[in-house]
Design a protein around this motif. Structure first.
Motif, mmCIF file in Angstrom:
data_model
loop_
_atom_site.group_PDB
_atom_site.id
_atom_site.type_symbol
_atom_site.label_atom_id
_atom_site.label_comp_id
_atom_site.label_asym_id
_atom_site.label_seq_id
_atom_site.Cartn_x
_atom_site.Cartn_y
_atom_site.Cartn_z
ATOM 1 N N TRP A 137 0.710 -1.165 0.087
ATOM 2 C CA TRP A 137 -0.038 0.000 0.077
ATOM 3 C C TRP A 137 0.997 1.279 0.178
ATOM 4 N N SER A 138 0.532 1.971 -0.807
ATOM 5 C CA SER A 138 1.357 3.552 -0.821
ATOM 6 C C SER A 138 0.487 4.693 -0.976
ATOM 7 N N GLY A 139 -0.681 4.471 -0.282
ATOM 8 C CA GLY A 139 -1.464 5.678 -0.165
ATOM 9 C C GLY A 139 -1.083 6.889 0.519
ATOM 10 N N ALA A 140 -0.064 6.608 1.372
ATOM 11 C CA ALA A 140 0.519 7.758 2.038
ATOM 12 C C ALA A 140 1.923 8.420 1.637
ATOM 13 N N MET A 141 1.985 7.898 0.247
ATOM 14 C CA MET A 141 3.466 7.939 -0.398
ATOM 15 C C MET A 141 4.008 9.375 -0.105
ATOM 16 N N ASN A 142 2.830 10.299 -0.528
ATOM 17 C CA ASN A 142 3.264 11.849 -0.561
ATOM 18 C C ASN A 142 3.832 12.458 0.906
ATOM 19 N N ALA A 143 3.407 11.655 1.863
ATOM 20 C CA ALA A 143 3.659 11.921 3.221
ATOM 21 C C ALA A 143 4.969 11.138 3.494
ATOM 22 N N GLY A 144 5.506 10.634 2.613
ATOM 23 C CA GLY A 144 6.880 9.776 2.937
ATOM 24 C C GLY A 144 6.538 8.637 3.620
ATOM 25 N N MET A 145 5.254 7.864 3.629
ATOM 26 C CA MET A 145 4.950 6.865 4.541
ATOM 27 C C MET A 145 4.418 5.706 3.449
ATOM 28 N N LEU A 146 5.075 4.617 3.550
ATOM 29 C CA LEU A 146 4.353 3.361 2.915
ATOM 30 C C LEU A 146 3.729 2.358 3.838
ATOM 31 N N GLY A 147 3.269 1.313 3.415
ATOM 32 C CA GLY A 147 2.538 0.409 4.212
ATOM 33 C C GLY A 147 3.442 -0.280 5.443
ATOM 34 N N ALA A 148 4.677 -0.381 4.689
ATOM 35 C CA ALA A 148 5.874 -1.069 5.636
ATOM 36 C C ALA A 148 6.200 -0.170 6.703
ATOM 37 N N ASP A 149 6.189 1.117 6.491
ATOM 38 C CA ASP A 149 6.231 2.405 7.458
ATOM 39 C C ASP A 149 5.339 2.137 8.388
ATOM 40 N N ALA A 150 4.141 1.953 8.126
ATOM 41 C CA ALA A 150 2.689 2.149 9.035
ATOM 42 C C ALA A 150 2.810 1.400 10.150
ATOM 43 N N ARG A 151 3.343 -0.016 9.682
ATOM 44 C CA ARG A 151 2.958 -1.278 10.399
ATOM 45 C C ARG A 151 3.473 -1.096 11.924
ATOM 46 N N VAL A 152 4.497 -0.562 12.050
ATOM 47 C CA VAL A 152 4.860 -0.292 13.557
ATOM 48 C C VAL A 152 3.668 0.327 14.474
ATOM 49 N N VAL A 153 3.215 1.433 13.716
ATOM 50 C CA VAL A 153 2.131 2.270 14.253
ATOM 51 C C VAL A 153 0.817 1.429 14.425
ATOM 52 N N LEU A 154 0.634 0.567 13.378
ATOM 53 C CA LEU A 154 -0.698 -0.459 13.508
ATOM 54 C C LEU A 154 -0.754 -1.291 14.589
ATOM 55 N N LYS A 155 0.466 -1.893 14.717
ATOM 56 C CA LYS A 155 0.885 -2.950 15.609
ATOM 57 C C LYS A 155 0.704 -2.495 16.854
ATOM 58 N N SER A 156 1.091 -1.226 17.360
ATOM 59 C CA SER A 156 1.079 -0.505 18.672
ATOM 60 C C SER A 156 -0.420 -0.406 19.106
ATOM 61 N N TRP A 157 -1.070 0.186 18.052
ATOM 62 C CA TRP A 157 -2.819 0.601 18.175
ATOM 63 C C TRP A 157 -3.364 -0.871 18.320
ATOM 64 N N GLN A 158 -3.232 -1.833 17.707
ATOM 65 C CA GLN A 158 -3.748 -2.958 17.971
ATOM 66 C C GLN A 158 -3.757 -3.350 19.362
ATOM 67 N N THR A 159 -2.459 -3.439 20.080
ATOM 68 C CA THR A 159 -1.990 -3.973 21.163
ATOM 69 C C THR A 159 -2.745 -2.730 22.233
ATOM 70 N N ARG A 160 -2.795 -1.738 22.133
ATOM 71 C CA ARG A 160 -3.358 -0.513 23.181
ATOM 72 C C ARG A 160 -4.456 -0.267 22.892
ATOM 73 N N PHE A 161 -5.189 -0.161 21.744
ATOM 74 C CA PHE A 161 -6.496 0.227 21.562
ATOM 75 C C PHE A 161 -7.519 -0.834 20.879
ATOM 76 N N GLY A 162 -7.011 -1.802 20.383
ATOM 77 C CA GLY A 162 -7.818 -2.778 19.835
ATOM 78 C C GLY A 162 -8.135 -2.256 18.342
ATOM 79 N N ALA A 163 -7.338 -1.451 17.659
ATOM 80 C CA ALA A 163 -7.667 -0.785 16.476
ATOM 81 C C ALA A 163 -6.913 -1.657 15.440
ATOM 82 N N TYR A 164 -7.737 -2.111 14.477
ATOM 83 C CA TYR A 164 -7.468 -3.047 13.283
ATOM 84 C C TYR A 164 -7.659 -2.373 11.942
#
Length: 228
Positions: A137-164
């Protein structure tokens, strides 16, 4: 493998009549994470992201690193103060925990399916937080973030907020959330993380300001992000 030679693998789609919540709850058995995905903004523009599982350079390893919370200059700290003038935020760590996550996936089956433009794709991953990286996924590429960049945030939010991850189309990403903030104090801290994940001009545009955005986060079971 070079970026010019990379071709994303074909998508697998769920059977007609399948629901995102039921498939998400079944993930521990199937190993396939459901995501409403329009199929655009897919690919890995930089070669390092082709090997996101194996290359330590592929993405940040910690939430603080991805958010740039360490080593911020005076300008970025002032920007943070300005955007969060609605309430005093004493904790700049980006580490807020809400509840325990032992039954999150089962709870997802009861969350209403939110509007989406894409079919229900199935992504084979070890962790739901990896799905955007696996899709390329490259939807945030203009902000310098790809799917591989987002995964550390998504993993943390899964653990702390149950966000999937629920859906991704264009520059828009939506998460379903089992443990949203329940007070304004919690919502202010969550909003700060949203700000660092998706900067002010995109995330809070048209919301009426930070105050209304924070208020709306209380008890909200879906979070939406948009990058221009």
């Amino acid at each position: 493998m070079t970026s010019d030679s990379y071709t994303p693998p074909p998508l697998t789609f769920a059977e007609p009549g399948s629901t995102w919540g039921a498939l998400a709850a079944a993930f521990p058995t199937t190993g396939q994470w459901p995501i409403h995905f329009a199929g655009e903004h897919r690919g890995r523009p930089w070669e390092v992201h082709h090997l996101w599982r194996h290359d330590e350079r592929a993405a940040c390893e910690t939430l603080r690193e991805q958010f740039g919370l360490d080593g911020r200059d005076e300008g970025s700290i002032q920007e943070d103060d300005y955007c969060f003038a609605c309430g005093v935020v004493a904790d700049r760590s980006g580490e807020l925990s809400i509840g325990e996550g032992s039954t999150d996936l089962a709870l997802l089956s009861s969350i209403a399916d939110h509007p989406h433009p894409g079919p229900l794709a199935l992504v084979s991953v070890a962790d739901p937080a990896d799905c955007l990286a696996e899709l390329g996924w490259s939807g945030a590429m203009n902000a310098g973030m790809l799917g591989a960049d987002a995964r550390v945030v998504l993993k943390s939010w899964q653990t702390r907020f149950g966000a999937y991850v629920h859906s991704a189309w264009g520059g828009t990403l939506q998460l379903s959330v089992t443990r949203p903030p329940r007070t304004l104090a919690e919502a202010r801290l969550v909003a700060r993380e949203h700000f660092h994940f998706c900067r002010y001009d995109s995330q809070f545009h048209g919301t009426g300001g930070i105050g209304p955005y924070v208020s709306n986060l209380v008890g909200l079971d879906h979070w939406t992000f948009w990058w221009d």
